[in-house]
Every structure is written in C-alpha cells, then in structure tokens.
Design an enzyme around this catalytic site. Structure first.
Site, PDB file in Angstrom:
ATOM      1  N   GLY A  16      -4.069   3.725  -7.841  1.00  0.00           N
ATOM      2  CA  GLY A  16      -2.671   3.520  -7.455  1.00  0.00           C
ATOM      3  C   GLY A  16      -2.300   2.060  -7.603  1.00  0.00           C
ATOM      4  N   MET A  41       0.867  -1.176   0.000  1.00  0.00           N
ATOM      5  CA  MET A  41       0.000   0.000   0.000  1.00  0.00           C
ATOM      6  C   MET A  41       0.905   1.228   0.000  1.00  0.00           C
ATOM      7  SD  MET A  41      -2.888  -1.494  -0.075  1.00  0.00           S
ATOM      8  CE  MET A  41      -3.961  -0.075   0.101  1.00  0.00           C
ATOM      9  N   HIS A  42       0.428   2.302  -0.664  1.00  0.00           N
ATOM     10  CA  HIS A  42       1.260   3.498  -0.772  1.00  0.00           C
ATOM     11  C   HIS A  42       0.421   4.760  -0.767  1.00  0.00           C
ATOM     12  CE1 HIS A  42       0.144   4.048  -5.008  1.00  0.00           C
ATOM     13  NE2 HIS A  42       0.268   2.732  -5.139  1.00  0.00           N
ATOM     14  N   THR A  43       1.103   5.885  -0.637  1.00  0.00           N
ATOM     15  CA  THR A  43       0.438   7.188  -0.673  1.00  0.00           C
ATOM     16  C   THR A  43      -0.152   7.414  -2.058  1.00  0.00           C
ATOM     17  OG1 THR A  43       2.536   8.212  -1.297  1.00  0.00           O
ATOM     18  CG2 THR A  43       1.971   8.210   1.053  1.00  0.00           C
TER      19      THR A  43
END
Length: 118
Positions: free
Chosen positions: A81, A41-43
């Site tokens: 994303g 998971m990322h920004t």
C-alpha cells in the site's frame, strides 16, 4: 475504480514533509515505525486494473492527474500500500516508487478521507 483506500492515521510530520519536499508518502503496512511519522497510513487496497498516466487521483476533496509513474510504484502499492506521491506534475519520476501528480493545491487529508485512483 482502480484503487480505493481510507486513511487510518496521519503521521505527525507527514504534512511537514509535503511542505518541504512536495512529497506525500502512503502505506498500509509500514516496515518501520519511524516511517509512520512521515506517512499517511490507510486500509489495505487492491489495484483492480493497471495504473496509467492520465488517471485521476482523489485525496479527500482534492483531485489530481497522474503525469508519471515509477517502475516500482505499482508493485509497492500492491504489496505494501506504499508509494510516494509527488505534486510537481513532471512527466518523469525521480525515484522508481514515485507517482507524479498535477493539480491545484496540496491535499489536506484527515483520518477517514478516501484516496482513490480511477
């Protein structure tokens, strides 16, 4: 820089999936909690210019070159994303949401590492 995000969590089975299939899944908005277990998971990030074969992808300390981009990958990367990075270096993808990468070693990514495309 075409795309830049920071890893916020690493699913318990993300690197097991990488070892078994050669694939690494990323998301900023994951539609199913179960997918978080096998994903990074990322920004949130924004694609600032079109992705292309030959672009450099950096994950933590490792660098790769894009060898193929699935038709859906830019759309899902922009909206969720999300994409599946596959580390086989093939010139064609198997699935429309994949991005094929060529490079040495599989990535070792921890929370706080950057994923960039340039």
């Amino acid at each position: 820089m075409k795309y830049e995000v920071t890893v916020t969590s690493v699913g318990d089975a993300a690197f097991e999936l990488l070892k078994d299939t050669g694939c690494l899944i990323i998301f900023d908005k994951c539609p199913l909690t179960e997918l978080e277990e096998i994903s990074l998971m990322h920004t949130p990030g924004e694609i600032k210019s079109p992705l292309a074969v030959g672009d450099k992808v950096t994950m933590g300390k490792h660098e790769y070159i894009i060898t193929a981009i699935g038709d859906e990958a830019p759309k899902t990367l922009s909206e969720l994303g999300h994409c599946t990075f596959k580390f086989s270096g093939h010139s064609e993808v198997e699935l429309p949401g994949q991005i094929e990468l060529k490079g040495e070693n599989k990535p070792e990514i921890t929370v706080g590492d950057k994923i960039t495309i340039e």
